[in-house]
Design a protein around this motif. Structure first.
Motif, mmCIF file in Angstrom:
data_model
loop_
_atom_site.group_PDB
_atom_site.id
_atom_site.type_symbol
_atom_site.label_atom_id
_atom_site.label_comp_id
_atom_site.label_asym_id
_atom_site.label_seq_id
_atom_site.Cartn_x
_atom_site.Cartn_y
_atom_site.Cartn_z
ATOM 1 N N LEU A 163 0.839 -1.203 0.000
ATOM 2 C CA LEU A 163 0.000 0.000 0.000
ATOM 3 C C LEU A 163 0.870 1.246 0.000
ATOM 4 N N VAL A 164 1.873 1.261 0.868
ATOM 5 C CA VAL A 164 2.756 2.426 0.947
ATOM 6 C C VAL A 164 3.517 2.612 -0.359
ATOM 7 N N SER A 165 3.979 1.520 -0.953
ATOM 8 C CA SER A 165 4.676 1.614 -2.242
ATOM 9 C C SER A 165 3.759 2.177 -3.315
ATOM 10 N N GLY A 166 2.469 1.822 -3.239
ATOM 11 C CA GLY A 166 1.513 2.295 -4.229
ATOM 12 C C GLY A 166 1.217 3.773 -4.127
ATOM 13 N N ILE A 167 1.331 4.337 -2.924
ATOM 14 C CA ILE A 167 1.014 5.760 -2.764
ATOM 15 C C ILE A 167 2.268 6.642 -2.834
ATOM 16 N N ALA A 168 3.440 6.025 -2.851
ATOM 17 C CA ALA A 168 4.676 6.815 -2.964
ATOM 18 C C ALA A 168 4.706 7.501 -4.332
ATOM 19 N N GLY A 169 4.935 8.799 -4.332
ATOM 20 C CA GLY A 169 4.977 9.564 -5.583
ATOM 21 C C GLY A 169 6.282 10.317 -5.712
ATOM 22 N N THR A 170 6.224 11.417 -6.430
ATOM 23 C CA THR A 170 7.410 12.229 -6.657
ATOM 24 C C THR A 170 8.043 12.654 -5.344
ATOM 25 N N ALA A 171 9.351 12.456 -5.248
ATOM 26 C CA ALA A 171 10.159 12.820 -4.085
ATOM 27 C C ALA A 171 9.875 11.954 -2.863
ATOM 28 N N THR A 186 13.011 22.183 -6.509
ATOM 29 C CA THR A 186 12.148 23.358 -6.387
ATOM 30 C C THR A 186 10.769 23.143 -6.999
ATOM 31 N N THR A 187 10.641 22.169 -7.891
ATOM 32 C CA THR A 187 9.334 21.917 -8.503
ATOM 33 C C THR A 187 8.358 21.305 -7.507
ATOM 34 N N GLU A 188 8.875 20.678 -6.403
ATOM 35 C CA GLU A 188 7.983 20.095 -5.400
ATOM 36 C C GLU A 188 7.609 21.085 -4.300
ATOM 37 N N ILE A 189 8.237 22.283 -4.311
ATOM 38 C CA ILE A 189 7.947 23.281 -3.291
ATOM 39 C C ILE A 189 6.842 24.202 -3.795
ATOM 40 N N ASP A 190 5.870 24.458 -2.938
ATOM 41 C CA ASP A 190 4.737 25.294 -3.322
ATOM 42 C C ASP A 190 5.222 26.664 -3.796
ATOM 43 N N ALA A 191 4.662 27.125 -4.900
ATOM 44 C CA ALA A 191 5.088 28.394 -5.514
ATOM 45 C C ALA A 191 4.956 29.568 -4.562
ATOM 46 N N ASN A 204 9.873 40.162 0.044
ATOM 47 C CA ASN A 204 9.433 39.002 0.836
ATOM 48 C C ASN A 204 10.192 38.943 2.150
ATOM 49 N N ASP A 205 10.036 39.992 2.949
ATOM 50 C CA ASP A 205 10.707 40.071 4.238
ATOM 51 C C ASP A 205 9.871 39.330 5.281
ATOM 52 N N ASN A 206 10.031 38.022 5.378
ATOM 53 C CA ASN A 206 9.233 37.212 6.302
ATOM 54 C C ASN A 206 9.986 35.934 6.671
ATOM 55 N N ASP A 207 9.423 35.149 7.560
ATOM 56 C CA ASP A 207 10.033 33.891 7.987
ATOM 57 C C ASP A 207 9.267 32.671 7.452
ATOM 58 N N THR A 208 8.489 32.869 6.406
ATOM 59 C CA THR A 208 7.665 31.767 5.905
ATOM 60 C C THR A 208 7.978 31.378 4.479
ATOM 61 N N THR A 209 8.955 32.059 3.824
ATOM 62 C CA THR A 209 9.303 31.722 2.446
ATOM 63 C C THR A 209 10.781 31.361 2.335
ATOM 64 N N ILE A 210 11.116 30.664 1.223
ATOM 65 C CA ILE A 210 12.486 30.198 0.990
ATOM 66 C C ILE A 210 12.991 30.816 -0.314
ATOM 67 N N PRO A 211 14.134 31.543 -0.294
ATOM 68 C CA PRO A 211 14.654 32.155 -1.530
ATOM 69 C C PRO A 211 15.517 31.172 -2.325
ATOM 70 N N THR A 212 15.491 31.281 -3.625
ATOM 71 C CA THR A 212 16.386 30.494 -4.477
ATOM 72 C C THR A 212 17.759 31.156 -4.498
ATOM 73 N N SER A 213 18.752 30.428 -4.990
ATOM 74 C CA SER A 213 20.104 31.011 -5.070
ATOM 75 C C SER A 213 20.120 32.207 -6.022
ATOM 76 N N ALA A 214 19.310 32.143 -7.075
ATOM 77 C CA ALA A 214 19.246 33.275 -8.019
ATOM 78 C C ALA A 214 18.668 34.511 -7.337
ATOM 79 N N ALA A 215 17.666 34.293 -6.461
ATOM 80 C CA ALA A 215 17.071 35.418 -5.746
ATOM 81 C C ALA A 215 18.079 36.042 -4.788
ATOM 82 N N VAL A 216 18.857 35.160 -4.120
ATOM 83 C CA VAL A 216 19.872 35.669 -3.192
ATOM 84 C C VAL A 216 20.942 36.451 -3.953
ATOM 85 N N LYS A 217 21.426 35.911 -5.068
ATOM 86 C CA LYS A 217 22.458 36.594 -5.860
ATOM 87 C C LYS A 217 21.949 37.932 -6.364
ATOM 88 N N ASP A 218 20.734 37.938 -6.847
ATOM 89 C CA ASP A 218 20.173 39.182 -7.367
ATOM 90 C C ASP A 218 20.108 40.240 -6.272
#
Length: 237
Positions: A163-171, A186-191, A204-218
């Motif tokens: 059953l567990v094998s059957g419900i295992a999906g992406t990631a 990053t495709t599995e993280i909610d937009a 996005n000055d908050n503690d609830t989001t995650i920046p990408t490396s491109a966002a940090v570099k920019d």
């Protein structure tokens, strides 16, 4: 169910009749008879079945020997239908018989009641239920019941691991009935949680989001733009 009987199969035998070979006392747990041929424990017997004042129904739940029947407790004697609730003794040569008795049907319906609501007055009579004890799940080896939609909705069993094998999906990967996270991108993280270069960290000055490396570099690039290279400043003194 009355007394000590349990929701388990009890056996009967057509046309069984014998006699006591010795007196059966009022508290005896072993009943000595002429023959036990064909009997299987557990079963119900009746001693002196044709006597309204001596008739006694007994549940035999222990060893059946060649010429003896045993019950485990006095509580298994004087069952419903007996002439008295205690104190009966039976002389040698008294008749012993097996016949369909109330307790057989009680046993059957007690067992049925473990899986189906068998209460006549219940609004749910006939509904499937599970009256079972709790247990600790072994996810690698235990099985569960399922309704198989691919086979006329028959009830089948399936392992928890499958059953567990059957419900295992992406990631998600499954092993021995357990899920683990692997290969998250990053495709599995909610937009709405992921801050990209386009979104910008400054917005996005908050503690609830995650920046990408491109966002940090920019963001870093935007903060150092217009300033002289620190190496050049040091070189010039």
């Amino acid at each position: 169910m009355a007394n000590t009987r349990k929701a388990a199969e009890s056996f009967t035998r057509n046309a069984y009749e014998t006699t006591l070979s010795t007196t059966c006392g009022a508290s005896d747990l072993t009943i000595n008879v002429a023959s036990t041929t064909g009997l299987t424990s557990p079963c119900y017997i009746v001693i002196e079945p044709d006597s309204a004042t001596q008739r006694e129904y007994i549940f035999i739940d222990s060893t059946i020997g060649a010429t003896s029947l045993a019950t485990t407790t006095v509580d298994n004697r004087y069952l419903t239908g007996s002439a008295a609730g205690s104190g009966l003794s039976h002389p040698a040569n008294s008749k012993v018989r097996i016949a369909p008795v109330q307790q057989h049907f009680e046993d059957i319906w007690d067992a049925v009641g473990k899986v189906v609501d068998a209460t006549w007055s219940s609004a749910n009579a006939g509904s499937v239920k599970l009256d079972v004890a709790a247990a600790t799940v072994n996810v690698a080896a235990d099985e569960i019941a399922i309704i198989d939609a691919d086979d006329s909705s028959l009830v089948k069993k399936e392992s928890i691991a499958d059953l567990v094998s059957g419900i295992a999906g992406t990631a998600l990967s499954a092993a021995a009935g357990q899920l683990s996270v692997s290969g998250v991108t990053t495709t599995e993280i909610d937009a709405s949680t992921l801050v990209t270069e386009t979104d910008t960290i400054a917005s996005n000055d908050n503690d609830t989001t995650i920046p990408t490396s491109a966002a940090v570099k920019d963001y870093v690039d935007s903060q150092t733009s217009g300033f002289a290279d620190i190496g050049l400043i040091i070189a010039l003194g």
